[in-house]
Write a protein that holds these residues in place. Structure first.
Motif, PDB file in Angstrom:
ATOM      1  N   GLU A  82       0.883  -1.263  -0.004  1.00  0.00           N
ATOM      2  CA  GLU A  82       0.020  -0.128  -0.119  1.00  0.00           C
ATOM      3  C   GLU A  82       0.814   1.393   0.002  1.00  0.00           C
ATOM      4  OE1 GLU A  82      -2.214  -0.659   3.653  1.00  0.00           O
ATOM      5  OE2 GLU A  82      -3.332  -2.232   2.488  1.00  0.00           O
ATOM      6  N   LEU A  83       0.732   2.172  -0.868  1.00  0.00           N
ATOM      7  CA  LEU A  83       1.311   3.401  -1.328  1.00  0.00           C
ATOM      8  C   LEU A  83       0.811   4.572  -1.191  1.00  0.00           C
ATOM      9  CD1 LEU A  83       4.668   3.722  -2.253  1.00  0.00           C
ATOM     10  CD2 LEU A  83       3.739   3.662  -4.469  1.00  0.00           C
ATOM     11  N   GLU A  84       1.577   5.300  -0.366  1.00  0.00           N
ATOM     12  CA  GLU A  84       1.012   7.009  -0.344  1.00  0.00           C
ATOM     13  C   GLU A  84       1.963   7.521  -1.108  1.00  0.00           C
ATOM     14  OE1 GLU A  84      -0.634   8.201   4.086  1.00  0.00           O
ATOM     15  OE2 GLU A  84       1.330   8.595   3.651  1.00  0.00           O
ATOM     16  N   MET A  85       1.534   8.527  -1.713  1.00  0.00           N
ATOM     17  CA  MET A  85       2.475   9.371  -2.502  1.00  0.00           C
ATOM     18  C   MET A  85       2.754  10.868  -2.131  1.00  0.00           C
ATOM     19  SD  MET A  85       0.937   8.440  -6.362  1.00  0.00           S
ATOM     20  CE  MET A  85      -0.702   8.838  -5.630  1.00  0.00           C
ATOM     21  N   THR A  86       1.376  11.079  -1.508  1.00  0.00           N
ATOM     22  CA  THR A  86       1.505  12.691  -0.960  1.00  0.00           C
ATOM     23  C   THR A  86       0.168  12.704  -0.082  1.00  0.00           C
ATOM     24  OG1 THR A  86       1.263  15.177  -1.495  1.00  0.00           O
ATOM     25  CG2 THR A  86       0.085  13.470  -2.970  1.00  0.00           C
ATOM     26  N   ARG A  87       0.537  13.566   0.866  1.00  0.00           N
ATOM     27  CA  ARG A  87      -0.819  14.081   1.847  1.00  0.00           C
ATOM     28  C   ARG A  87      -1.510  15.146   1.124  1.00  0.00           C
ATOM     29  NH1 ARG A  87      -0.125  12.043   7.101  1.00  0.00           N
ATOM     30  NH2 ARG A  87       0.570   9.941   6.769  1.00  0.00           N
ATOM     31  N   LEU A  88      -1.021  15.844  -0.128  1.00  0.00           N
ATOM     32  CA  LEU A  88      -1.979  16.804  -0.744  1.00  0.00           C
ATOM     33  C   LEU A  88      -3.490  16.398  -1.119  1.00  0.00           C
ATOM     34  CD1 LEU A  88      -1.805  19.436  -1.965  1.00  0.00           C
ATOM     35  CD2 LEU A  88      -0.936  18.565  -4.020  1.00  0.00           C
ATOM     36  N   CYS A  89      -4.277  17.109  -0.545  1.00  0.00           N
ATOM     37  CA  CYS A  89      -5.749  16.742  -1.071  1.00  0.00           C
ATOM     38  C   CYS A  89      -6.663  17.956  -1.257  1.00  0.00           C
ATOM     39  CB  CYS A  89      -6.436  15.933   0.130  1.00  0.00           C
ATOM     40  SG  CYS A  89      -7.914  15.002  -0.403  1.00  0.00           S
ATOM     41  N   ASN A  90      -7.519  17.526  -2.195  1.00  0.00           N
ATOM     42  CA  ASN A  90      -8.571  18.864  -2.369  1.00  0.00           C
ATOM     43  C   ASN A  90      -9.775  18.776  -1.615  1.00  0.00           C
ATOM     44  OD1 ASN A  90      -9.450  16.269  -3.702  1.00  0.00           O
ATOM     45  ND2 ASN A  90     -10.609  17.640  -5.169  1.00  0.00           N
ATOM     46  N   LEU A  91      -9.963  17.767  -0.660  1.00  0.00           N
ATOM     47  CA  LEU A  91     -10.880  17.799   0.083  1.00  0.00           C
ATOM     48  C   LEU A  91     -10.609  17.419   1.442  1.00  0.00           C
ATOM     49  CD1 LEU A  91     -13.173  14.759  -1.364  1.00  0.00           C
ATOM     50  CD2 LEU A  91     -13.249  17.188  -1.729  1.00  0.00           C
ATOM     51  N   ARG A  92     -11.438  17.716   2.621  1.00  0.00           N
ATOM     52  CA  ARG A  92     -11.288  17.726   4.155  1.00  0.00           C
ATOM     53  C   ARG A  92     -11.862  16.890   4.808  1.00  0.00           C
ATOM     54  NH1 ARG A  92      -7.805  19.832   1.752  1.00  0.00           N
ATOM     55  NH2 ARG A  92      -6.615  21.740   2.276  1.00  0.00           N
ATOM     56  N   PHE A 135       2.643  -0.976   4.450  1.00  0.00           N
ATOM     57  CA  PHE A 135       2.028   0.120   4.132  1.00  0.00           C
ATOM     58  C   PHE A 135       3.164   1.165   3.980  1.00  0.00           C
ATOM     59  CE2 PHE A 135       0.110   4.338   6.230  1.00  0.00           C
ATOM     60  CZ  PHE A 135       0.007   4.961   5.054  1.00  0.00           C
ATOM     61  N   ILE A 136       3.554   1.934   2.924  1.00  0.00           N
ATOM     62  CA  ILE A 136       4.468   2.820   2.637  1.00  0.00           C
ATOM     63  C   ILE A 136       4.086   4.233   2.902  1.00  0.00           C
ATOM     64  CG2 ILE A 136       6.418   3.458   1.309  1.00  0.00           C
ATOM     65  CD1 ILE A 136       6.503   0.473   0.354  1.00  0.00           C
ATOM     66  N   ALA A 160      10.427  -7.157  -6.014  1.00  0.00           N
ATOM     67  CA  ALA A 160      11.618  -8.123  -5.811  1.00  0.00           C
ATOM     68  C   ALA A 160      11.230  -8.952  -4.408  1.00  0.00           C
ATOM     69  CB  ALA A 160      12.842  -7.430  -5.487  1.00  0.00           C
ATOM     70  N   LEU A 161      10.309  -8.521  -3.506  1.00  0.00           N
ATOM     71  CA  LEU A 161       9.780  -9.355  -2.820  1.00  0.00           C
ATOM     72  C   LEU A 161       8.661 -10.162  -3.149  1.00  0.00           C
ATOM     73  CD1 LEU A 161      10.402  -6.957   0.253  1.00  0.00           C
ATOM     74  CD2 LEU A 161      11.650  -9.082  -0.074  1.00  0.00           C
ATOM     75  N   GLY A 162       8.117 -10.161  -4.247  1.00  0.00           N
ATOM     76  CA  GLY A 162       6.942 -10.937  -4.882  1.00  0.00           C
ATOM     77  C   GLY A 162       5.658 -10.266  -5.103  1.00  0.00           C
ATOM     78  N   ALA A 163       5.733  -9.066  -4.736  1.00  0.00           N
ATOM     79  CA  ALA A 163       4.556  -8.220  -4.751  1.00  0.00           C
ATOM     80  C   ALA A 163       3.705  -8.214  -6.236  1.00  0.00           C
ATOM     81  CB  ALA A 163       4.608  -6.730  -4.238  1.00  0.00           C
ATOM     82  N   LYS A 164       2.533  -8.421  -6.225  1.00  0.00           N
ATOM     83  CA  LYS A 164       1.784  -8.485  -7.358  1.00  0.00           C
ATOM     84  C   LYS A 164       1.023  -7.277  -7.731  1.00  0.00           C
ATOM     85  CE  LYS A 164       1.754 -13.771  -7.416  1.00  0.00           C
ATOM     86  NZ  LYS A 164       0.680 -14.982  -7.360  1.00  0.00           N
ATOM     87  N   LYS A 165       0.639  -6.666  -6.607  1.00  0.00           N
ATOM     88  CA  LYS A 165      -0.270  -5.440  -6.435  1.00  0.00           C
ATOM     89  C   LYS A 165       0.201  -4.268  -5.828  1.00  0.00           C
ATOM     90  CE  LYS A 165      -4.120  -5.300  -3.995  1.00  0.00           C
ATOM     91  NZ  LYS A 165      -5.439  -5.307  -3.338  1.00  0.00           N
ATOM     92  N   VAL A 166      -0.042  -3.217  -6.388  1.00  0.00           N
ATOM     93  CA  VAL A 166       0.246  -2.070  -5.468  1.00  0.00           C
ATOM     94  C   VAL A 166      -0.810  -1.157  -5.210  1.00  0.00           C
ATOM     95  CG1 VAL A 166       1.508   0.375  -5.656  1.00  0.00           C
ATOM     96  CG2 VAL A 166       2.676  -1.633  -6.561  1.00  0.00           C
ATOM     97  N   ALA A 167      -1.393  -1.009  -4.180  1.00  0.00           N
ATOM     98  CA  ALA A 167      -2.628  -0.231  -3.783  1.00  0.00           C
ATOM     99  C   ALA A 167      -2.317   1.148  -3.547  1.00  0.00           C
ATOM    100  CB  ALA A 167      -3.313  -0.999  -2.665  1.00  0.00           C
ATOM    101  N   ILE A 168      -2.615   2.188  -4.322  1.00  0.00           N
ATOM    102  CA  ILE A 168      -2.332   3.315  -4.475  1.00  0.00           C
ATOM    103  C   ILE A 168      -3.203   4.317  -3.784  1.00  0.00           C
ATOM    104  CG2 ILE A 168      -1.867   5.710  -5.828  1.00  0.00           C
ATOM    105  CD1 ILE A 168      -1.252   3.706  -8.015  1.00  0.00           C
ATOM    106  N   LEU A 169      -2.886   4.701  -2.359  1.00  0.00           N
ATOM    107  CA  LEU A 169      -3.812   5.131  -1.420  1.00  0.00           C
ATOM    108  C   LEU A 169      -3.580   6.592  -1.709  1.00  0.00           C
ATOM    109  CD1 LEU A 169      -2.978   2.977   1.667  1.00  0.00           C
ATOM    110  CD2 LEU A 169      -4.795   2.425  -0.284  1.00  0.00           C
ATOM    111  N   GLY A 170      -2.889   7.198  -2.032  1.00  0.00           N
ATOM    112  CA  GLY A 170      -2.390   8.710  -2.034  1.00  0.00           C
ATOM    113  C   GLY A 170      -2.037   9.193  -0.712  1.00  0.00           C
TER     114      GLY A 170
END
Length: 371
Positions: free
Chosen positions: A48-58, A280-281, A88-98
Motif C-alpha cells: 500500500e503506497l502513499e504518494m502525497t498528503r496533498l488533497c482537495n477535500l477535508r 504500508f509505505i 523483488a519481494l514478490g508483490a503482485k499488486k500496488v494499492a495506491i492510497l495517495g
C-alpha cells in the motif's frame, strides 16, 4: 434491520466454514498457498503506497488528516524505487492510497506505468472528484482497478463528510467518466469505498444494492478512530449498530445475489489479512504494518524493505497475528478468516495484538478481557 438473535444468526453461517477452508480466503485475491508462501519467505503479495498528503477535500474521518503535503515527501524516483523493492519481494499488486488524493499527484500516470512495467497491477483509491474522461480512459488502458470514496447517495451528507460543498456532484461526474470509459468489466474492476458512520447508517443498504446492481464492488468498512475521526464524535457508530448493518447487508447478498459471507468487522463481505502479505509505505518513506497501526518499522531512505520486514519484531508479530492475538480474538470461531481489526485494537487500546474492541463478536465473548 436488527437481527432477532445475532448469536443464532452468526451460528447459521458457521456450518459452511469447513468448506470455505479449501477456497481462497474471502475478500482477498490471493490463495492460501500464496499467502503461506509469502509468510515463509518474508515476502509480499501487495504493498500500500502513499504518494502525497496533498488533497482537495477535508474529509471528517480522514486517517491521515490530509490537505497539505508533509515535509520531505518521497521523490518520484524514490517512489518507483519502493515499487521495485516490493516487486523483488514478490508483490503482485500496488494499492495506491495517495494519503491525500492520488489524482492531485502530478506524476500519477508515470507511477502507474512503472507499476505495470514491473508486471504488477494497480488498485487506485480516489475521491473521484478529479477523474475526467481522459484520465478514466488512461486508467482503463492500463487495467487499473479504481475504488471511489462514495459515502452517501444523499448530496448534503456526502458534502458534509467530505468537508467541501459540491463534492457529491463531482463524484457523480467522476463515476460517470469511469463508466463511459468502460468500467466495470471482467478485467477492469470498479468499487466504492464507504465508511460506516452515523450520518449514512440508515442508507447503507440502499447504497449496497445500488453498487451490486451495477456490478460495482461495495467496499464498506468500519471507521478506524484515528486522524480527524477523533475530532468528530458525531460520526461514531456503536459495535451493535454496525453489527445490525452487516447482518442486513449479508441478508441482501444472500437473498438477492446468492452471495454468502459471515458478518464480522471491519469489512462487510470481506476479510482483512493484509498483515500476512502486505505493508504500508507512507509518503515520507516510513514503513508501517498498515494504515491503522501507525508504528514506523523503518524508513526506506535508511533500510531496505526486505530487511525491515524480516528484522522488525512488530512486523513479524503481525505477519503471524493469527497465532498471537489476545483475548476473544484468539479463540473466536471465525479465527480462520478473521483476527479482528489490528488498526482498531491499536488505536483504541494501544495494543496491536489486543482483542478488537470494536468487534461485536469478541465484545460479547466471556473471555473478551483475557489474554
Amino acid at each position: 434491520m436488527n437481527p432477532p438473535n445475532a448469536a443464532a444468526e452468526t451460528a447459521c453461517f458457521m456450518k459452511d466454514l469447513a468448506a470455505e477452508k479449501a477456497r481462497p480466503i474471502a475478500g482477498t485475491e490471493f490463495s492460501r498457498e500464496e499467502i503461506d508462501e509469502a509468510l515463509r519467505t518474508n515476502g509480499l503479495l501487495s504493498v500500500e503506497l502513499e504518494m502525497t498528503r496533498l488533497c482537495n477535500l477535508r474529509c471528517t474521518y480522514c486517517y491521515s488528516e490530509a490537505g497539505r503535503p508533509i515535509p520531505d515527501e518521497f521523490s518520484f524516483e524514490e517512489l518507483t524505487g519502493a515499487v521495485r523493492q516490493a516487486r523483488a519481494l514478490g508483490a503482485k499488486k500496488v494499492a495506491i492510497l495517495g494519503g491525500g488524493e492520488p489524482c492531485c499527484y502530478p506524476q500519477l500516470r508515470e507511477l502507474i506505468a512503472c507499476i505495470r512495467d514491473e508486471g504488477m497491477y494497480a488498485e487506485l483509491f480516489t475521491n473521484g472528484t478529479l477523474v475526467t474522461g481522459e484520465l478514466a480512459a488512461f486508467f482503463y488502458r492500463h487495467e487499473v482497478t479504481v475504488v471511489v470514496k462514495r459515502n452517501s447517495d444523499v448530496a448534503a451528507v456526502q458534502d458534509a463528510l467530505a468537508g467541501v460543498e459540491g463534492t457529491f456532484n463531482r463524484i457523480e461526474q467522476g463515476m460517470a467518466a469511469l463508466m463511459d470509459a468502460g468500467y466495470p468489466d471482467e478485467t477492469h474492476g470498479l468499487g466504492i469505498q464507504t465508511i460506516v458512520c452515523r450520518q449514512n447508517l440508515h442508507r447503507l443498504a440502499d447504497l449496497w444494492v445500488w453498487a451490486r446492481e451495477r456490478n460495482i464492488h461495495p467496499y464498506f468498512e468500519c471507521m478506524t478512530l484515528q486522524g480527524r475521526a477523533t475530532e468528530h464524535n458525531e460520526l461514531y457508530v456503536s459495535p451493535e449498530e454496525a453489527r445490525d448493518v452487516f447482518f442486513e447487508l449479508s441478508r441482501i447478498d444472500r437473498e438477492r445475489y446468492g452471495r454468502y459471507w459471515t458478518p464480522h468487522p471491519p469489512l462487510a463481505g470481506s476479510s482483512c489479512r493484509r498483515h500476512a502479505y502486505s505493508a504500508f509505505i507512507k509518503a515520507n518513506g516510513d514503513v508501517c504494518p498498515c494504515v491503522g497501526v501507525e508504528i514506523s518499522l523503518g524508513n526506506l531512505r535508511e533500510t531496505a524493505l526486505a530487511d525491515i520486514l524480516r528484522d522488525h519484531p512488530v512486523a513479524q508479530e503481525l505477519r503471524h497475528a493469527h497465532a498471537r492475538v489476545k483475548g476473544a480474538c484468539r479463540t473466536c470461531e471465525l479465527g480462520d478468516e478473521c483476527y479482528g481489526c489490528r488498526g482498531n485494537a491499536f488505536q483504541m487500546s494501544g495494543d496491536y495484538l489486543g482483542c478488537d474492541p470494536y468487534c461485536w463478536i469478541s465484545s460479547a465473548a466471556p473471555d473478551a478481557g483475557r489474554e
